[in-house]
Scaffold this motif. Structure first.
Motif, PDB file in Angstrom:
ATOM      1  N   ASP A  96       0.833  -1.206   0.000  1.00 44.02           N
ATOM      2  CA  ASP A  96       0.000   0.000   0.000  1.00 44.02           C
ATOM      3  C   ASP A  96       0.866   1.254   0.000  1.00 44.02           C
ATOM      4  OD1 ASP A  96      -2.416  -1.382  -0.011  1.00 44.02           O
ATOM      5  OD2 ASP A  96      -2.448  -1.582   2.168  1.00 44.02           O
ATOM      6  N   TYR A  97       1.954   1.246   0.761  1.00 37.25           N
ATOM      7  CA  TYR A  97       2.862   2.397   0.777  1.00 37.25           C
ATOM      8  C   TYR A  97       3.533   2.572  -0.585  1.00 37.25           C
ATOM      9  CZ  TYR A  97       2.335   1.790   5.810  1.00 37.25           C
ATOM     10  OH  TYR A  97       1.833   1.652   7.072  1.00 37.25           O
ATOM     11  N   ILE A  98       3.936   1.462  -1.170  1.00 34.54           N
ATOM     12  CA  ILE A  98       4.585   1.539  -2.479  1.00 34.54           C
ATOM     13  C   ILE A  98       3.634   2.119  -3.522  1.00 34.54           C
ATOM     14  CG2 ILE A  98       5.565   0.143  -4.330  1.00 34.54           C
ATOM     15  CD1 ILE A  98       6.666  -1.744  -2.216  1.00 34.54           C
ATOM     16  N   ALA A  99       2.402   1.632  -3.527  1.00 33.59           N
ATOM     17  CA  ALA A  99       1.424   2.152  -4.483  1.00 33.59           C
ATOM     18  C   ALA A  99       1.131   3.628  -4.240  1.00 33.59           C
ATOM     19  CB  ALA A  99       0.132   1.334  -4.399  1.00 33.59           C
ATOM     20  N   SER A 100       1.086   4.027  -2.974  1.00 32.14           N
ATOM     21  CA  SER A 100       0.828   5.433  -2.660  1.00 32.14           C
ATOM     22  C   SER A 100       1.964   6.317  -3.168  1.00 32.14           C
ATOM     23  CB  SER A 100       0.648   5.597  -1.149  1.00 32.14           C
ATOM     24  OG  SER A 100       0.473   6.951  -0.811  1.00 32.14           O
ATOM     25  N   MET A 101       3.200   5.881  -2.982  1.00 36.59           N
ATOM     26  CA  MET A 101       4.333   6.664  -3.469  1.00 36.59           C
ATOM     27  C   MET A 101       4.334   6.732  -4.995  1.00 36.59           C
ATOM     28  SD  MET A 101       5.973   7.863  -0.907  1.00 36.59           S
ATOM     29  CE  MET A 101       7.423   8.357  -1.805  1.00 36.59           C
ATOM     30  N   LEU A 102       4.050   5.615  -5.649  1.00 35.95           N
ATOM     31  CA  LEU A 102       4.050   5.622  -7.107  1.00 35.95           C
ATOM     32  C   LEU A 102       2.916   6.467  -7.663  1.00 35.95           C
ATOM     33  CD1 LEU A 102       4.914   1.882  -7.840  1.00 35.95           C
ATOM     34  CD2 LEU A 102       6.422   3.868  -7.934  1.00 35.95           C
ATOM     35  N   ASN A 103       1.785   6.479  -6.996  1.00 39.91           N
ATOM     36  CA  ASN A 103       0.694   7.354  -7.441  1.00 39.91           C
ATOM     37  C   ASN A 103       1.077   8.821  -7.339  1.00 39.91           C
ATOM     38  OD1 ASN A 103      -1.470   5.704  -8.340  1.00 39.91           O
ATOM     39  ND2 ASN A 103      -1.893   5.094  -6.231  1.00 39.91           N
ATOM     40  N   SER A 104       1.942   9.154  -6.380  1.00 40.35           N
ATOM     41  CA  SER A 104       2.395  10.546  -6.244  1.00 40.35           C
ATOM     42  C   SER A 104       3.401  10.918  -7.313  1.00 40.35           C
ATOM     43  CB  SER A 104       3.015  10.753  -4.857  1.00 40.35           C
ATOM     44  OG  SER A 104       2.084  10.484  -3.835  1.00 40.35           O
ATOM     45  N   CYS A 105       4.165   9.904  -7.799  1.00 45.04           N
ATOM     46  CA  CYS A 105       5.230  10.197  -8.755  1.00 45.04           C
ATOM     47  C   CYS A 105       4.791  10.026 -10.212  1.00 45.04           C
ATOM     48  CB  CYS A 105       6.433   9.291  -8.486  1.00 45.04           C
ATOM     49  SG  CYS A 105       7.182   9.525  -6.861  1.00 45.04           S
ATOM     50  N   VAL A 106       3.962   9.031 -10.473  1.00 47.73           N
ATOM     51  CA  VAL A 106       3.565   8.731 -11.849  1.00 47.73           C
ATOM     52  C   VAL A 106       2.346   9.582 -12.203  1.00 47.73           C
ATOM     53  CG1 VAL A 106       2.816   6.930 -13.443  1.00 47.73           C
ATOM     54  CG2 VAL A 106       4.446   6.388 -11.613  1.00 47.73           C
ATOM     55  N   THR A 107       2.608  10.705 -12.843  1.00 47.36           N
ATOM     56  CA  THR A 107       1.536  11.640 -13.205  1.00 47.36           C
ATOM     57  C   THR A 107       1.561  12.011 -14.684  1.00 47.36           C
ATOM     58  OG1 THR A 107       2.964  13.481 -12.540  1.00 47.36           O
ATOM     59  CG2 THR A 107       1.418  12.620 -10.887  1.00 47.36           C
ATOM     60  N   THR A 108       2.508  11.443 -15.430  1.00 47.06           N
ATOM     61  CA  THR A 108       2.592  11.726 -16.863  1.00 47.06           C
ATOM     62  C   THR A 108       2.750  10.419 -17.626  1.00 47.06           C
ATOM     63  OG1 THR A 108       5.001  11.982 -16.824  1.00 47.06           O
ATOM     64  CG2 THR A 108       3.672  13.962 -16.417  1.00 47.06           C
ATOM     65  N   GLU A 109       2.502  10.483 -18.917  1.00 47.72           N
ATOM     66  CA  GLU A 109       2.645   9.290 -19.756  1.00 47.72           C
ATOM     67  C   GLU A 109       4.094   8.820 -19.800  1.00 47.72           C
ATOM     68  OE1 GLU A 109       1.597   7.904 -24.350  1.00 47.72           O
ATOM     69  OE2 GLU A 109       0.920   9.851 -23.561  1.00 47.72           O
ATOM     70  N   GLU A 110       5.013   9.767 -19.741  1.00 43.87           N
ATOM     71  CA  GLU A 110       6.435   9.418 -19.769  1.00 43.87           C
ATOM     72  C   GLU A 110       6.829   8.631 -18.517  1.00 43.87           C
ATOM     73  OE1 GLU A 110      10.806  11.647 -20.023  1.00 43.87           O
ATOM     74  OE2 GLU A 110       8.939  12.805 -20.073  1.00 43.87           O
ATOM     75  N   THR A 111       6.395   9.108 -17.354  1.00 47.89           N
ATOM     76  CA  THR A 111       6.747   8.400 -16.114  1.00 47.89           C
ATOM     77  C   THR A 111       6.056   7.036 -16.038  1.00 47.89           C
ATOM     78  OG1 THR A 111       4.957   9.601 -14.975  1.00 47.89           O
ATOM     79  CG2 THR A 111       7.197  10.505 -14.813  1.00 47.89           C
ATOM     80  N   LEU A 112       4.857   6.914 -16.593  1.00 51.00           N
ATOM     81  CA  LEU A 112       4.175   5.616 -16.591  1.00 51.00           C
ATOM     82  C   LEU A 112       4.932   4.606 -17.445  1.00 51.00           C
ATOM     83  CD1 LEU A 112       1.782   3.875 -15.755  1.00 51.00           C
ATOM     84  CD2 LEU A 112       0.516   4.786 -17.722  1.00 51.00           C
ATOM     85  N   ASN A 113       5.377   5.018 -18.625  1.00 53.43           N
ATOM     86  CA  ASN A 113       6.167   4.125 -19.476  1.00 53.43           C
ATOM     87  C   ASN A 113       7.488   3.753 -18.807  1.00 53.43           C
ATOM     88  OD1 ASN A 113       4.779   3.679 -22.181  1.00 53.43           O
ATOM     89  ND2 ASN A 113       4.658   5.913 -22.025  1.00 53.43           N
ATOM     90  N   GLU A 114       8.074   4.725 -18.121  1.00 51.09           N
ATOM     91  CA  GLU A 114       9.323   4.440 -17.404  1.00 51.09           C
ATOM     92  C   GLU A 114       9.090   3.429 -16.289  1.00 51.09           C
ATOM     93  OE1 GLU A 114      12.816   6.807 -14.875  1.00 51.09           O
ATOM     94  OE2 GLU A 114      11.050   7.875 -15.656  1.00 51.09           O
ATOM     95  N   LEU A 115       7.981   3.556 -15.574  1.00 54.06           N
ATOM     96  CA  LEU A 115       7.667   2.608 -14.504  1.00 54.06           C
ATOM     97  C   LEU A 115       7.473   1.200 -15.051  1.00 54.06           C
ATOM     98  CD1 LEU A 115       6.860   1.995 -11.546  1.00 54.06           C
ATOM     99  CD2 LEU A 115       4.523   2.624 -12.168  1.00 54.06           C
ATOM    100  N   VAL A 116       6.745   1.058 -16.161  1.00 50.86           N
ATOM    101  CA  VAL A 116       6.531  -0.257 -16.764  1.00 50.86           C
ATOM    102  C   VAL A 116       7.854  -0.883 -17.173  1.00 50.86           C
ATOM    103  CG1 VAL A 116       5.526  -1.445 -18.748  1.00 50.86           C
ATOM    104  CG2 VAL A 116       4.184   0.256 -17.511  1.00 50.86           C
ATOM    105  N   GLU A 117       8.718  -0.108 -17.794  1.00 55.32           N
ATOM    106  CA  GLU A 117      10.002  -0.631 -18.243  1.00 55.32           C
ATOM    107  C   GLU A 117      10.883  -1.042 -17.055  1.00 55.32           C
ATOM    108  OE1 GLU A 117      12.835  -1.963 -20.805  1.00 55.32           O
ATOM    109  OE2 GLU A 117      10.799  -1.278 -21.289  1.00 55.32           O
ATOM    110  N   LEU A 118      10.866  -0.239 -15.995  1.00 59.23           N
ATOM    111  CA  LEU A 118      11.684  -0.561 -14.824  1.00 59.23           C
ATOM    112  C   LEU A 118      11.223  -1.858 -14.162  1.00 59.23           C
ATOM    113  CD1 LEU A 118      12.009   2.988 -13.212  1.00 59.23           C
ATOM    114  CD2 LEU A 118      13.862   1.636 -14.212  1.00 59.23           C
ATOM    115  N   ILE A 119       9.935  -2.010 -13.980  1.00 59.63           N
ATOM    116  CA  ILE A 119       9.425  -3.218 -13.322  1.00 59.63           C
ATOM    117  C   ILE A 119       9.659  -4.441 -14.199  1.00 59.63           C
ATOM    118  CG2 ILE A 119       7.337  -4.357 -12.490  1.00 59.63           C
ATOM    119  CD1 ILE A 119       6.326  -1.699 -11.529  1.00 59.63           C
ATOM    120  N   TYR A 120       9.433  -4.313 -15.491  1.00 55.05           N
ATOM    121  CA  TYR A 120       9.671  -5.446 -16.388  1.00 55.05           C
ATOM    122  C   TYR A 120      11.146  -5.854 -16.371  1.00 55.05           C
ATOM    123  CZ  TYR A 120      10.460  -8.074 -20.662  1.00 55.05           C
ATOM    124  OH  TYR A 120      10.855  -9.032 -21.553  1.00 55.05           O
TER     125      TYR A 120
END
Length: 444
Positions: free
Chosen positions: A153-177
């Motif tokens: 829950d903390y991790i998701a809360s932090m990521l919701n605060s950081c991922v606010t653009t399409e660029e950051t969302l694509n970066e998050l997907v690539e990092l996790i993959y």
């Protein structure tokens, strides 16, 4: 008797009684020691300051003797505030400690966990980059997978605060993959993280939400399967990690269904079948080991899904495995793994249904009495519940136990051979004799 007794600590060490203040003792070699000039003991470090009513002569004598023998102690313990400041300044200059030293944490302590609550409450992204933040999260989950439920829950809360653009969302997907396919044995936890974020990550641009972008990233790697299985060792190793991660993702990723409970992603089912065919197209040891791992992980679920769709894809895969065992030039150990996989599939992937066990009877199940206990008759003959005379022999054992443990025994094993208000005649007679003897001794 006490006139010559010196009450000072350490007095009398020479084991001689001085008869006068100026008595001189002669040593073994003729050396004289003046007891009147004996060095006083050093003042304890925790001693209070000397009282003001001490006579001037005693204070002067003690001070002179202390300065001659222990000048360093006099400076440290009885110095003025100015001299103490000088000493402290010199200690600070020579000290190796630094106020700019990094903060120390024990090995088992996770300092960023405390930051989750504070930063989430302020709803802002930390100064660290998204890559550093995600890498820290994944490193923590990899080292402590049991904390997934408490920290997600903390991790998701932090990521919701950081991922606010399409660029950051694509970066998050690539990092996790990348991390899920690069870190050994992290594919399961990575798939769980992907499933949680697919339902809890708020930002969803028109190009696609987290789950859609993740599947697109997996498809990019899927299109390289034919080249990867024939590539060099490093390429095949990377491809195998991707295959196992996709298997975990198929088992974990839930797709919402408006008409019923969540379902698995059907596109991954088709992809896994094609990936196994690609692995079998080049039956070398690494590809075959990856296929065995994937089928052990997902075989039962894949076969059930294919059967529900009326497909026989699993039968086709089994036929290919049999041909590989017969013809392929793989190592002996890999062939044993393939044979073990075929045996596992023939046993319905090791699944045992409770309904089948409930319907089992001694007539249709040869192992019906397999887990029954073994008993022994009085002459030592063993028998089980499968014995035709089981009831009679078992009743004999119960009767024999009744003889050994009569009803007068308590449940805890304590014997009750007589009532509490009655005594055995012999014991009663012995008790009366004891009382008579005790009374006679008391009178005499």
């Amino acid at each position: 008797m006490t006139e010559n007794f010196d009450r000072a600590p350490g007095a009398g060490r020479a084991r001689m009684k001085p008869t006068s203040p100026g008595l001189a003792a002669v040593g073994d070699r003729g050396t004289t020691f003046d007891f009147s000039q004996r060095e006083p003991l050093r003042q304890p470090r925790t001693s209070p300051p000397l009282p003001e009513n001490v006579t001037q002569s005693n204070e002067t004598a003690a001070g002179e003797s202390r300065r001659k023998s222990k000048p360093n102690h006099q400076v440290i313990y009885n110095s003025t505030p100015a001299s103490q400041e000088k000493i402290l300044d010199s200690m600070v200059k020579t000290s190796s400690l630094s106020a700019n030293a990094p903060e120390f944490y024990p090995f088992s302590y996770s300092p960023y966990q405390e930051c989750f609550l504070e930063e989430a409450s302020h709803n802002y992204c930390p100064e660290a980059s998204l890559g550093e933040l995600v890498e820290e999260f994944l490193s923590h989950l990899n080292s402590s997978p049991g904390s997934f439920e408490t920290d997600i829950d903390y991790i998701a809360s932090m990521l919701n605060s950081c991922v606010t653009t399409e660029e950051t969302l694509n970066e998050l997907v690539e990092l996790i993959y990348t991390q899920s396919t690069a870190i050994p044995n992290f594919s399961y936890t990575g798939a769980r993280l992907c499933n949680f974020l697919s339902h809890n990550l708020v930002f969803a641009p028109p190009s696609g939400n987290f789950r859609q972008l993740l599947l697109q990233r997996c498809r990019t790697e899927f299109e390289q399967k034919d080249k990867a299985v024939w590539g060099d060792e490093e390429t095949r190793k990377t491809f195998h990690a991707y295959v196992l991660f996709l298997g975990e993702l198929y088992l974990t990723l839930e797709v919402k269904n408006p008409k019923g409970p969540p379902s698995r992603a059907a596109i991954l089912l088709t992809a896994l079948g094609d990936l196994m065919n690609a692995l079998f197209s080049n039956p070398e040891d690494g590809n075959l080991i990856c296929a065995v791992k994937l089928l052990k992980l997902t075989g039962s679920v894949l076969e059930d899904s294919w059967k529900e769709s009326g497909k026989s894809d699993m039968d086709q895969l089994v036929d290919r495995i049999k041909n590989i065992v017969m013809d392929a030039k793989c190592s002996r150990d890999v062939k044993q793994m393939l044979l073990g996989l075929l045996e596992l599939r023939s046993s319905n992937w090791g699944r045992v249904y409770a309904s089948a066990a409930a319907e089992a009877t001694p007539d249709n199940d040869p192992n019906y009495f397999m887990n029954e206990p073994t008993f022994y008759t009085a002459d030592g003959t063993p028998f089980t519940a499968a014995d035709p005379e089981y009831s009679e022999k078992y009743q004999e054992i119960l009767d024999r136990e009744d003889d050994y443990f009569p009803e007068d025994y308590e449940e805890n094993g304590n014997e009750l051979l007589y009532d509490e208000d009655e005594m055995d005649p012999e014991i009663e007679e012995a008790f009366e004799t004891f009382c008579i003897e005790s009374e006679r001794k008391r009178r005499h």
